[in-house]
Design a protein around this motif. Sequence first.
Motif, PDB file in Angstrom:
ATOM      1  N   SER A  95       0.806  -1.218   0.000  1.00  0.00           N
ATOM      2  CA  SER A  95       0.000   0.000   0.000  1.00  0.00           C
ATOM      3  C   SER A  95       0.840   1.270   0.000  1.00  0.00           C
ATOM      4  CB  SER A  95      -0.925   0.003   1.221  1.00  0.00           C
ATOM      5  OG  SER A  95      -0.168  -0.182   2.408  1.00  0.00           O
ATOM      6  N   GLY A 198      -8.044   7.338   4.289  1.00  0.00           N
ATOM      7  CA  GLY A 198      -8.521   5.960   4.273  1.00  0.00           C
ATOM      8  C   GLY A 198      -7.556   5.038   4.990  1.00  0.00           C
ATOM      9  N   GLN A 201      -6.144  -0.626   2.698  1.00  0.00           N
ATOM     10  CA  GLN A 201      -6.851  -1.409   1.685  1.00  0.00           C
ATOM     11  C   GLN A 201      -7.758  -0.548   0.813  1.00  0.00           C
ATOM     12  OE1 GLN A 201      -5.779  -4.615   1.539  1.00  0.00           O
ATOM     13  NE2 GLN A 201      -4.506  -3.848   3.213  1.00  0.00           N
ATOM     14  N   ASN A 202      -8.271   0.535   1.332  1.00  0.00           N
ATOM     15  CA  ASN A 202      -9.173   1.428   0.595  1.00  0.00           C
ATOM     16  C   ASN A 202      -8.766   2.859   0.898  1.00  0.00           C
ATOM     17  OD1 ASN A 202     -11.430  -0.567  -0.402  1.00  0.00           O
ATOM     18  ND2 ASN A 202     -11.092  -1.059   1.749  1.00  0.00           N
ATOM     19  N   ASN A 203      -8.201   3.546  -0.074  1.00  0.00           N
ATOM     20  CA  ASN A 203      -7.674   4.881   0.191  1.00  0.00           C
ATOM     21  C   ASN A 203      -7.704   5.754  -1.055  1.00  0.00           C
ATOM     22  OD1 ASN A 203      -4.925   4.436  -1.177  1.00  0.00           O
ATOM     23  ND2 ASN A 203      -5.002   2.762   0.322  1.00  0.00           N
ATOM     24  N   THR A 204      -7.543   7.042  -0.817  1.00  0.00           N
ATOM     25  CA  THR A 204      -7.472   8.049  -1.865  1.00  0.00           C
ATOM     26  C   THR A 204      -6.235   8.897  -1.622  1.00  0.00           C
ATOM     27  OG1 THR A 204      -9.888   8.142  -1.971  1.00  0.00           O
ATOM     28  CG2 THR A 204      -8.685   9.956  -2.993  1.00  0.00           C
ATOM     29  N   ARG A 229      -9.002   0.422  -4.116  1.00  0.00           N
ATOM     30  CA  ARG A 229     -10.190  -0.192  -3.527  1.00  0.00           C
ATOM     31  C   ARG A 229     -10.032  -1.712  -3.532  1.00  0.00           C
ATOM     32  NH1 ARG A 229     -10.581   4.135  -2.101  1.00  0.00           N
ATOM     33  NH2 ARG A 229     -12.304   5.640  -2.265  1.00  0.00           N
ATOM     34  N   LYS A 230     -10.269  -2.323  -2.372  1.00  0.00           N
ATOM     35  CA  LYS A 230     -10.275  -3.782  -2.268  1.00  0.00           C
ATOM     36  C   LYS A 230     -11.620  -4.270  -2.791  1.00  0.00           C
ATOM     37  CE  LYS A 230      -8.142  -7.525  -0.820  1.00  0.00           C
ATOM     38  NZ  LYS A 230      -6.903  -7.970  -1.460  1.00  0.00           N
ATOM     39  N   SER A 236      -7.401  -6.084  -5.838  1.00  0.00           N
ATOM     40  CA  SER A 236      -7.513  -4.664  -5.531  1.00  0.00           C
ATOM     41  C   SER A 236      -7.587  -3.896  -6.851  1.00  0.00           C
ATOM     42  CB  SER A 236      -6.306  -4.165  -4.729  1.00  0.00           C
ATOM     43  OG  SER A 236      -6.231  -4.811  -3.471  1.00  0.00           O
TER      44      SER A 236
END
Length: 301
Positions: A95, A198, A201-204, A229-230, A236
């Motif tokens: 990540s 985020g 696993q899920n971020n911007t 996004r997972k 992903s």
Amino acid sequence: MKQLSLLLLLILPYLSIAQDEYYQPKKQPQPTKRTYSILLKDGTQLRGELVRQDSAEAIIRTTNLGEIRLNADQIVRIEQIGTQAEGESYPNLFSQTMRFAPTAFSAEQSRLYYRNYFLYFSQFEYGITENWSVGTTFFTFLPTALFSLSTKVSIPVSKRVRLGINAQYAGLRDGGLFNGNGSALLGIGYVQGIVTTGDRQNNTTFGLGWGVSNGELSRNVVGTFGLVRKVSPKLSFITENFVLIGQGSVDFAGVLSAGIRFDRRRHAFDLAAYVPLVVGSGVSSSVLFIPYVSYHIRIGK
């Protein structure tokens, strides 16, 4: 009348049974048990059900070891990686980088990562502390022809927001990629500020970067925007996009991308497509799709 009375006598027992069954408490479906990955400071990684967690401790129920009680200061991170109904699942272990562009997440302390892009380019990254990492990228078959050195410092400002600064120096021999015997080394620096919201696993991620040459910042600014996004236990979705601001005669220049990462226990594969866009007078507006493939692995436990 006698027949009706007899019929009621026969039906009443069944109505009574039906009424008892109706008012019996219904069995509620069991909640789906969620699987978590827990990383400890000594490098131990556990997988299991999170029974309870508070500011002091967490209780984990594993298949092989049963319930384990952990102090909060032993835990580096706890990540949900799926449910028992979904079967085996894997988190995104990489990540700290989308594909090319970094995120504000840091590499894990004392962990070494290796990435390879198109076979031609290799990259190593090492986490020195929880918030500081260093790395190098080079032309796989002749490292002296093209290489870069990079470092990233990131800090959490809240539970779901991190800030980071990424600095990079790139060097290219004047002989080019396939002739690294040139005498002169052409170098340029690059500095980028990063904001990531985020979790891993899920971020911007948003970023702004400037080139540095002869001690001066370039007037051109590179803006970045990315999403991770997972989308399934083993996949992903990643999009990272670039725009060049202040480029002069060209009205717009940028790159769009979209692709997937095949997450596995210790490594991952990326497949994606990049679309460069250039808009300006006398510039062809044809759309070009550039395929992309890379491999990631975390070395060690």
